[in-house]
Design a protein around this motif. Structure first.
Motif, PDB file in Angstrom:
ATOM      1  N   UNK A  96       0.851  -1.190   0.000  1.00 38.02           N
ATOM      2  CA  UNK A  96       0.000   0.000   0.000  1.00 38.02           C
ATOM      3  C   UNK A  96       0.886   1.238   0.000  1.00 38.02           C
ATOM      4  N   UNK A  97       0.302   2.356  -0.440  1.00 39.47           N
ATOM      5  CA  UNK A  97       1.008   3.635  -0.472  1.00 39.47           C
ATOM      6  C   UNK A  97       0.607   4.441   0.755  1.00 39.47           C
ATOM      7  N   UNK A  98       1.584   4.817   1.571  1.00 38.30           N
ATOM      8  CA  UNK A  98       1.310   5.620   2.755  1.00 38.30           C
ATOM      9  C   UNK A  98       1.074   7.080   2.417  1.00 38.30           C
ATOM     10  N   UNK A  99       0.731   7.854   3.410  1.00 35.46           N
ATOM     11  CA  UNK A  99       0.422   9.270   3.201  1.00 35.46           C
ATOM     12  C   UNK A  99       1.609  10.060   2.668  1.00 35.46           C
ATOM     13  N   UNK A 100       2.824   9.579   2.932  1.00 34.07           N
ATOM     14  CA  UNK A 100       4.031  10.257   2.460  1.00 34.07           C
ATOM     15  C   UNK A 100       4.420   9.841   1.047  1.00 34.07           C
ATOM     16  N   UNK A 101       3.673   8.902   0.470  1.00 35.20           N
ATOM     17  CA  UNK A 101       4.017   8.376  -0.841  1.00 35.20           C
ATOM     18  C   UNK A 101       4.901   7.149  -0.778  1.00 35.20           C
ATOM     19  N   UNK A 102       5.347   6.789   0.421  1.00 33.54           N
ATOM     20  CA  UNK A 102       6.178   5.602   0.568  1.00 33.54           C
ATOM     21  C   UNK A 102       5.329   4.340   0.449  1.00 33.54           C
ATOM     22  N   UNK A 103       5.946   3.264  -0.029  1.00 32.06           N
ATOM     23  CA  UNK A 103       5.238   2.009  -0.263  1.00 32.06           C
ATOM     24  C   UNK A 103       5.704   0.962   0.757  1.00 32.06           C
ATOM     25  N   UNK A 104       4.732   0.299   1.384  1.00 35.93           N
ATOM     26  CA  UNK A 104       5.003  -0.710   2.403  1.00 35.93           C
ATOM     27  C   UNK A 104       4.184  -1.960   2.111  1.00 35.93           C
ATOM     28  N   UNK A 105       4.659  -3.154   2.523  1.00 35.69           N
ATOM     29  CA  UNK A 105       3.777  -4.321   2.481  1.00 35.69           C
ATOM     30  C   UNK A 105       2.663  -4.142   3.507  1.00 35.69           C
ATOM     31  N   UNK A 106       1.473  -4.659   3.196  1.00 31.71           N
ATOM     32  CA  UNK A 106       0.353  -4.493   4.108  1.00 31.71           C
ATOM     33  C   UNK A 106       0.604  -5.155   5.455  1.00 31.71           C
ATOM     34  N   UNK A 107       1.422  -6.176   5.475  1.00 28.63           N
ATOM     35  CA  UNK A 107       1.779  -6.812   6.742  1.00 28.63           C
ATOM     36  C   UNK A 107       2.695  -5.933   7.571  1.00 28.63           C
ATOM     37  N   UNK A 108       3.306  -4.931   6.918  1.00 28.91           N
ATOM     38  CA  UNK A 108       4.242  -3.996   7.548  1.00 28.91           C
ATOM     39  C   UNK A 108       5.462  -4.715   8.105  1.00 28.91           C
ATOM     40  N   UNK A 109       5.771  -5.890   7.554  1.00 25.73           N
ATOM     41  CA  UNK A 109       6.898  -6.678   8.046  1.00 25.73           C
ATOM     42  C   UNK A 109       7.724  -7.189   6.872  1.00 25.73           C
ATOM     43  N   UNK A 110       9.014  -7.475   7.159  1.00 30.44           N
ATOM     44  CA  UNK A 110       9.889  -8.055   6.145  1.00 30.44           C
ATOM     45  C   UNK A 110       9.883  -9.576   6.180  1.00 30.44           C
ATOM     46  N   UNK A 111       9.677 -10.156   7.365  1.00 32.48           N
ATOM     47  CA  UNK A 111       9.853 -11.604   7.508  1.00 32.48           C
ATOM     48  C   UNK A 111       8.893 -12.432   6.651  1.00 32.48           C
TER      49      UNK A 111
END
Length: 422
Positions: A96-111
């Motif tokens: 998903x795209x955060x408010x800052x334009x940064x992209x993260x996995x929806x799980x918010x985790x790397x593992x």
């Protein structure tokens, strides 16, 4: 066990991305990693949510790699942020795209992402050899120190994806620098990027405000202005706005022995508007109260103004407003490369051809943070690691194909001379 077609040295994002491309093309791939497991720094990055990439338009995105943007453009265009997001989703980890334009996995985790990735690579037949530290070459073979002693491995082509020199306990320690220089490869000195800088804080300020955030500020150095946030540390200052200007700060320090940056503590207000607010303070109101109520400054910002002004602040509203809009801070040292998020410097692009192959050692390619580029945090670091890993893999396949065609041509020529049928 048969010899690999490809030896990939380094099990971070660049190496894993290359392995996926190469094994998908039917090549036998083995990854050699000095640590007991793969992707350790990738997992560390995930502790803050794993900022995979950024959603800004590609021209602006590529400008973040200045001055190396032209050398990375082809790789990033071939595997842009949208492609990284699609790849992530195919592994069962939508983003998903955060408010800052940064992209993260929806799980918010790397593992979860790393587990799915390694499972895919294992299913495709990628072999992994851990606790193998790269120590150079024996003849033309990459050599390793292992728990069983020194070994060398045959491979048709090799990819070096050994990372930089920050957070060495996670695997990347920069020990490859002298090895490549001895092989005739031009390597720029490694330096901390996206790390803190040293400031000569007073004892009071250091004791009272170490760890305090400076929110919604702007930083100016030379002609460059950056908006963001920073954090006061016991040694100096760090944070997103500082990281974005780190190359310019290092260059100023190299030229003059120090760097002077100007902090705008109220970038949302003009200097005139701020002076008007300060002038409207109630009679008898203390200066600290005026700065808090009229200018909206936090206690750390008020104290920071005193640090920059030599403890005594101007009393006139216009002069005080000017200081708030451009508080000078003198940076007199870099932070530890060990604690930096990433490193600058590395293998010079002049030492590579367009396929990411070393000119001094044909058949050996380089990708990821080993290359001489840098970028601020915000997703640009991982994007370039993925993109250059894949680009180097494509370069390896092109080189192997050309080498095979040349070998075939040589055989036909020899056969023609001898009169032997091919």
């Amino acid at each position: 066990m048969s010899d690999p077609d490809i030896a990939i040295i380094g099990g971070g994002p660049a190496g894993l991305a290359a392995a996926e491309v190469l094994v998908g093309a039917g090549l036998a791939v083995t990854i050699y990693e000095r640590m007991p497991s793969l992707g350790r720094k990738f997992l560390m990055a995930g502790r803050g949510g794993l900022n995979l990439t950024h959603s800004e338009p590609l021209p602006a995105f590529q400008a973040r790699y200045h001055p190396a943007e032209a050398r990375l453009a082809g790789a990033v265009e071939a595997f842009p942020p949208d492609a990284l997001r699609a790849w992530c989703e195919a592994l069962g980890e939508p983003s998903f795209v955060g408010s800052s334009g940064r992209v993260f996995p929806k799980s918010f985790k790397a593992s979860p992402l790393l587990r799915a990735w390694l499972t895919r690579l294992d299913g495709l037949g990628v072999r992994v050899r851990t606790r193998h530290r790269f120590v150079g070459w024996d003849e033309e073979r990459p050599a390793f120190e292992t728990p069983a002693g020194r070994i060398s491995v045959p491979a048709r082509a090799t990819l070096l994806a050994l990372g930089g020199a920050s957070w060495s306990r996670l695997g990347s320690d920069g020990a490859w620098v002298p090895l490549l220089r001895e092989a005739g490869v031009p390597v720029s000195p490694l330096a901390p990027a996206n790390g803190g800088f040293a400031m000569a804080w007073s004892d009071f300020f250091r004791a009272r405000f170490a760890g305090a955030p400076l929110k919604r500020i702007a930083l100016t150095i030379g002609d460059t202005r950056v908006r963001g946030e920073a954090v006061v540390t016991g040694e100096g200052i760090e944070g997103g706005a500082i990281y974005a200007a780190s190359r310019l700060i290092r260059e100023a320090m190299a030229a003059r022995g120090e760097a002077v940056i100007a902090l705008d503590l109220r970038p949302d207000l003009t200097e005139a508007a701020l002076a008007g607010r300060l002038a409207a303070a109630r009679p008898g109101q203390s200066q600290a109260e005026t700065l808090r109520k009229q200018a909206g400054l936090s206690p750390v910002m008020v104290s920071l103004l005193r640090e920059s002004a030599g403890r005594t602040l101007p009393s006139a509203a216009p002069d005080l407003a000017a200081l708030i809009k451009a508080a000078p801070l003198r940076i007199n040292g870099t932070g530890s490369i060990e604690r930096a998020i990433s490193t600058a410097g590395g293998v010079a692009f002049a030492g590579l051809d367009a396929r990411f192959m070393l000119r001094a050692r044909p058949g050996t390619f380089v990708a990821g943070e080993m290359l001489d580029w840098e970028a601020p945090t915000g997703g640009y670091l991982l994007q370039a690691a993925f993109a250059t890993g894949r680009a180097a893999a494509e370069g390896m396949m092109a080189w192997l194909q050309a080498d095979a065609e040349q070998t075939s041509s040589d055989r036909r020529g020899a056969a023609a001379l001898s009169g032997t049928p091919v």
